[in-house]
Design an enzyme around this catalytic site. Structure first.
Site, PDB file in Angstrom:
ATOM      1  N   ASN A   7     -13.012 -11.556  -9.882  1.00  0.00           N
ATOM      2  CA  ASN A   7     -13.189 -10.210 -11.041  1.00  0.00           C
ATOM      3  C   ASN A   7     -12.476  -9.056 -10.290  1.00  0.00           C
ATOM      4  O   ASN A   7     -13.062  -8.453  -9.568  1.00  0.00           O
ATOM      5  CB  ASN A   7     -14.525 -10.244 -11.374  1.00  0.00           C
ATOM      6  CG  ASN A   7     -14.808  -9.210 -12.498  1.00  0.00           C
ATOM      7  OD1 ASN A   7     -13.774  -8.440 -12.737  1.00  0.00           O
ATOM      8  ND2 ASN A   7     -15.934  -9.054 -12.648  1.00  0.00           N
ATOM      9  N   ARG A  91     -11.149 -13.452 -14.402  1.00  0.00           N
ATOM     10  CA  ARG A  91     -11.690 -12.616 -15.564  1.00  0.00           C
ATOM     11  C   ARG A  91     -10.819 -11.547 -15.864  1.00  0.00           C
ATOM     12  O   ARG A  91     -10.239 -10.749 -15.116  1.00  0.00           O
ATOM     13  CB  ARG A  91     -13.167 -11.639 -14.857  1.00  0.00           C
ATOM     14  CG  ARG A  91     -13.715 -11.033 -16.247  1.00  0.00           C
ATOM     15  CD  ARG A  91     -14.869 -10.421 -15.866  1.00  0.00           C
ATOM     16  NE  ARG A  91     -15.275  -9.504 -16.996  1.00  0.00           N
ATOM     17  CZ  ARG A  91     -16.056  -8.433 -16.875  1.00  0.00           C
ATOM     18  NH1 ARG A  91     -16.395  -8.006 -15.786  1.00  0.00           N
ATOM     19  NH2 ARG A  91     -16.472  -8.053 -18.097  1.00  0.00           N
ATOM     20  N   HIS A 180     -17.791  -8.669 -23.384  1.00  0.00           N
ATOM     21  CA  HIS A 180     -18.857  -9.433 -22.451  1.00  0.00           C
ATOM     22  C   HIS A 180     -18.932 -10.863 -23.341  1.00  0.00           C
ATOM     23  O   HIS A 180     -19.973 -11.586 -23.219  1.00  0.00           O
ATOM     24  CB  HIS A 180     -20.366  -8.747 -22.794  1.00  0.00           C
ATOM     25  CG  HIS A 180     -20.509  -7.495 -22.029  1.00  0.00           C
ATOM     26  ND1 HIS A 180     -21.234  -6.486 -22.733  1.00  0.00           N
ATOM     27  CD2 HIS A 180     -20.237  -6.976 -20.904  1.00  0.00           C
ATOM     28  CE1 HIS A 180     -21.556  -5.577 -21.986  1.00  0.00           C
ATOM     29  NE2 HIS A 180     -20.685  -5.912 -20.969  1.00  0.00           N
ATOM     30  N   LEU A 209     -27.664  -6.478 -21.454  1.00  0.00           N
ATOM     31  CA  LEU A 209     -27.982  -4.901 -21.259  1.00  0.00           C
ATOM     32  C   LEU A 209     -27.732  -4.816 -19.632  1.00  0.00           C
ATOM     33  O   LEU A 209     -28.790  -5.251 -18.923  1.00  0.00           O
ATOM     34  CB  LEU A 209     -29.378  -4.965 -21.439  1.00  0.00           C
ATOM     35  CG  LEU A 209     -29.808  -5.132 -23.136  1.00  0.00           C
ATOM     36  CD1 LEU A 209     -31.351  -4.922 -22.989  1.00  0.00           C
ATOM     37  CD2 LEU A 209     -28.861  -4.505 -24.054  1.00  0.00           C
ATOM     38  N   ARG A 241     -22.035   5.524 -21.491  1.00  0.00           N
ATOM     39  CA  ARG A 241     -21.134   5.371 -22.429  1.00  0.00           C
ATOM     40  C   ARG A 241     -22.120   5.718 -23.651  1.00  0.00           C
ATOM     41  O   ARG A 241     -23.230   5.346 -23.754  1.00  0.00           O
ATOM     42  CB  ARG A 241     -20.594   4.042 -22.750  1.00  0.00           C
ATOM     43  CG  ARG A 241     -19.672   3.699 -21.667  1.00  0.00           C
ATOM     44  CD  ARG A 241     -18.667   2.650 -22.018  1.00  0.00           C
ATOM     45  NE  ARG A 241     -18.095   2.034 -21.242  1.00  0.00           N
ATOM     46  CZ  ARG A 241     -18.240   0.640 -20.617  1.00  0.00           C
ATOM     47  NH1 ARG A 241     -19.005   0.023 -21.246  1.00  0.00           N
ATOM     48  NH2 ARG A 241     -17.373   0.208 -19.752  1.00  0.00           N
ATOM     49  N   GLY A 331     -28.503  -6.826 -16.027  1.00  0.00           N
ATOM     50  CA  GLY A 331     -29.459  -6.115 -15.224  1.00  0.00           C
ATOM     51  C   GLY A 331     -30.609  -5.517 -15.826  1.00  0.00           C
ATOM     52  O   GLY A 331     -31.753  -5.888 -15.295  1.00  0.00           O
ATOM     53  N   GLY A 333     -31.573  -6.256 -19.051  1.00  0.00           N
ATOM     54  CA  GLY A 333     -32.274  -7.300 -19.949  1.00  0.00           C
ATOM     55  C   GLY A 333     -33.092  -8.270 -19.117  1.00  0.00           C
ATOM     56  O   GLY A 333     -34.095  -8.969 -19.713  1.00  0.00           O
ATOM     57  N   GLU A 385     -21.657 -15.602 -16.020  1.00  0.00           N
ATOM     58  CA  GLU A 385     -20.117 -15.579 -16.276  1.00  0.00           C
ATOM     59  C   GLU A 385     -19.148 -16.177 -15.453  1.00  0.00           C
ATOM     60  O   GLU A 385     -18.325 -17.103 -15.999  1.00  0.00           O
ATOM     61  CB  GLU A 385     -19.721 -14.052 -16.260  1.00  0.00           C
ATOM     62  CG  GLU A 385     -20.203 -13.388 -17.462  1.00  0.00           C
ATOM     63  CD  GLU A 385     -20.346 -11.701 -17.441  1.00  0.00           C
ATOM     64  OE1 GLU A 385     -21.093 -11.394 -16.601  1.00  0.00           O
ATOM     65  OE2 GLU A 385     -19.654 -11.062 -17.925  1.00  0.00           O
TER      66      GLU A 385
HETATM   67  P1  ADP Z   1     -23.259  -4.171 -14.453  1.00  0.00           P
HETATM   68  O1  ADP Z   1     -23.133  -4.148 -15.988  1.00  0.00           O
HETATM   69  O2  ADP Z   1     -22.335  -3.233 -13.746  1.00  0.00           O
HETATM   70  O3  ADP Z   1     -22.878  -5.901 -13.964  1.00  0.00           O
HETATM   71  P2  ADP Z   1     -25.984  -5.220 -14.245  1.00  0.00           P
HETATM   72  O4  ADP Z   1     -25.843  -5.919 -14.986  1.00  0.00           O
HETATM   73  O5  ADP Z   1     -26.263  -5.281 -12.813  1.00  0.00           O
HETATM   74  O6  ADP Z   1     -24.575  -4.172 -14.193  1.00  0.00           O
HETATM   75  O7  ADP Z   1     -27.121  -3.966 -14.758  1.00  0.00           O
HETATM   76  C1  ADP Z   1     -27.286  -2.761 -14.057  1.00  0.00           C
HETATM   77  C2  ADP Z   1     -28.471  -2.179 -14.839  1.00  0.00           C
HETATM   78  O8  ADP Z   1     -29.564  -2.954 -14.470  1.00  0.00           O
HETATM   79  C3  ADP Z   1     -28.663  -0.628 -14.230  1.00  0.00           C
HETATM   80  O9  ADP Z   1     -29.185   0.003 -15.360  1.00  0.00           O
HETATM   81  C4  ADP Z   1     -30.112  -0.917 -13.498  1.00  0.00           C
HETATM   82  O10 ADP Z   1     -30.974  -0.145 -13.512  1.00  0.00           O
HETATM   83  C5  ADP Z   1     -30.647  -2.140 -14.349  1.00  0.00           C
HETATM   84  N1  ADP Z   1     -31.713  -2.822 -13.614  1.00  0.00           N
HETATM   85  C6  ADP Z   1     -31.535  -3.649 -12.376  1.00  0.00           C
HETATM   86  N2  ADP Z   1     -32.690  -3.973 -11.962  1.00  0.00           N
HETATM   87  C7  ADP Z   1     -33.781  -3.286 -12.811  1.00  0.00           C
HETATM   88  C8  ADP Z   1     -35.229  -3.415 -12.772  1.00  0.00           C
HETATM   89  N3  ADP Z   1     -35.856  -3.994 -11.906  1.00  0.00           N
HETATM   90  N4  ADP Z   1     -35.683  -2.655 -13.733  1.00  0.00           N
HETATM   91  C9  ADP Z   1     -35.034  -1.821 -14.564  1.00  0.00           C
HETATM   92  N5  ADP Z   1     -33.752  -1.827 -14.651  1.00  0.00           N
HETATM   93  C10 ADP Z   1     -33.015  -2.739 -13.835  1.00  0.00           C
END
Ligand code: ADP
Length: 398
Positions: A7, A91, A180, A209, A241, A331, A333, A385
């Site tokens: 990626n 990707r 996504h 999310l 965003r 992250g 979700g 993914e």
């Molecule tokens: P990307 O879209 O860059 O791959 P991720 O899927 O890793 O990012 O998601 C990042 C988001 O997930 C950030 O907003 C981060 O704060 C949130 N996140 C990660 N761990 C937690 C947690 N334990 N509680 C709340 N939010 C979290």
């Protein structure tokens, strides 16, 4: 059968080496700060100490060469020789209207990916850099492109056409594409497997999310609508965003603040969303921490985030004419019970009912979180993914 999944971003290359036969991760890591001071290469092998190597990494060719060197390293390596890599899966963010599936990369495909640069100027050029680098370093190893847009290419026209003069679609292919796709595809298949159902029996809403956020309506296995559009800016509120917006707002702000198109793009992509409303952070962990300390701006950002997600869930249930399953991934979700609870609050009338205790327990793991009485089954499923990319690559290079 080992597949290297790449990626490639502007200054980073994320990689995973996956053994497709038993669907296991052999090694993964990232090269960060390519072309900058402080460049770093990491590798994690399950059950072993992580490896970190810093040093000058000028470009994507050096980055990918270093990845191969560490994968075959005498001491830390997981491969005897790079010839064990039978295929490389890339990707690629934007496949335009050309690709509704993964494809083996050839000159024609490269041209199409190049044609799509105008839709994804921040992503496709770097995806191409990675592909070109591999052609030089691993000549003859077949490569596959897996597109973020592909899964959504079956959306009906009334879901992807914007309410602007149709000639603009014909002239410039301005329409909704969605992103996504690989993640929405993976979790929709995984939730089918967990429930031991046929995909044609399920109407599923998948909520990805992360820093970027999107939601998809997956009717009988097909994505019939998704919240991101021509670019990843549309739809849900995200870390930085704006998501959905009256287009007149953009014109008004550009006029009042005397912004150029590029400055307006930066405002909408980098300074909006959670960070724009809270004024402090784009990271949901920080937002939750600040809410606990009584920060009302952080609370407002969180409420906007969850309210918009709830509206989309209702809309997509209507679009599909019914709903069986909701999946949370990404992250936020996967790790934020508070976000899941707030977004589903008040949806009991649609047969959506969380089990509050199970929801609190579900952090970074696969778990059903709906109550016994909930007609709609709700799940947390960590996305993967890279596994989809590896499987598609293996199938196409066979
Ligand atoms: P990307 O879209 O860059 O791959 P991720 O899927 O890793 O990012 O998601 C990042 C988001 O997930 C950030 O907003 C981060 O704060 C949130 N996140 C990660 N761990 C937690 C947690 N334990 N509680 C709340 N939010 C979290």
């Amino acid at each position: 059968m080992k597949i290297l999944v790449l990626n490639c971003g502007s200054s980073s290359v994320k990689y995973q080496l996956i053994n497709v036969e038993n669907q296991t991760l052999v090694a993964k890591g990232i090269v960060s700060k390519i072309g900058m001071p402080g460049a770093l290469l990491t590798m994690e092998v399950p059950g072993k100490e992580p490896v970190k190597i810093s040093g000058e990494i000028l470009d994507h060719i050096v980055a990918i060469s270093n990845i191969l060197n560490i994968l075959t390293h005498e001491e830390y390596g997981v491969l005897k020789d790079k010839s064990e890599i039978v295929g490389i899966g890339h990707r690629v963010v934007h496949g335009g209207e050309y690709f509704s599936d993964s494809v083996l990369i050839n000159n024609e495909v490269l041209k199409r990916i190049r044609d799509c640069i105008e839709y994804a100027p921040l992503h496709n050029p770097h995806n191409l850099k990675g592909i070109n680098a591999c052609m030089q370093i691993l000549p003859g190893v077949p490569m596959v492109a897996v597109f973020d847009t592909a899964f959504h290419q079956n959306m009906p026209d009334y879901a992807y056409i914007y309410g602007i003069p149709y000639v603009l679609y014909k002239r410039y292919s301005i329409r909704r594409y969605g992103f996504h796709g690989t993640s929405h595809y993976y979790v929709s298949r995984r939730v089918r497997d967990i429930q031991k159902k046929d995909i044609t029996e399920l109407n599923t809403i998948t909520c990805h999310l992360g820093n970027g956020c999107s939601i998809a309506a997956i009717k009988k296995g097909k994505s019939i609508d998704t919240s991101m559009g021509f670019t990843p800016l549309e739809g849900l509120l995200m870390g930085t965003r704006s998501g959905d917006l009256d287009p007149a707002v953009v014109l008004q702000v550009m006029a009042r603040e005397e912004l150029t198109p590029s400055e307006a793009t930066t405002m909408l992509n980098k300074h909006s969303g959670l960070v724009g409303i809270s004024g402090t952070s784009s990271d949901m962990r920080d937002i939750e921490e600040m809410i606990d300390k009584g920060d009302s701006q952080a609370e407002l950002a969180f409420n906007v985030f969850c309210y918009r997600l709830k509206k989309y869930i209702g809309a997509y249930a209507a679009a599909m004419g019914g709903l069986d399953t909701i999946v949370f991934t990404g992250g936020i979700g996967e790790n934020s019970p508070r976000t899941r609870e707030k977004s589903l609050e008040g949806l009991e009338f649609q047969g959506i009912e969380l089990d509050i205790k199970k929801n609190k327990e579900a952090i970074g793991m696969e778990k059903e979180i709906s109550s016994e009485n909930s007609r709609v089954k709700i799940f947390v499923i960590p996305t993967n993914e890279e596994l989809v990319i590896a499987i598609d690559t293996a199938n196409l290079v066979k």
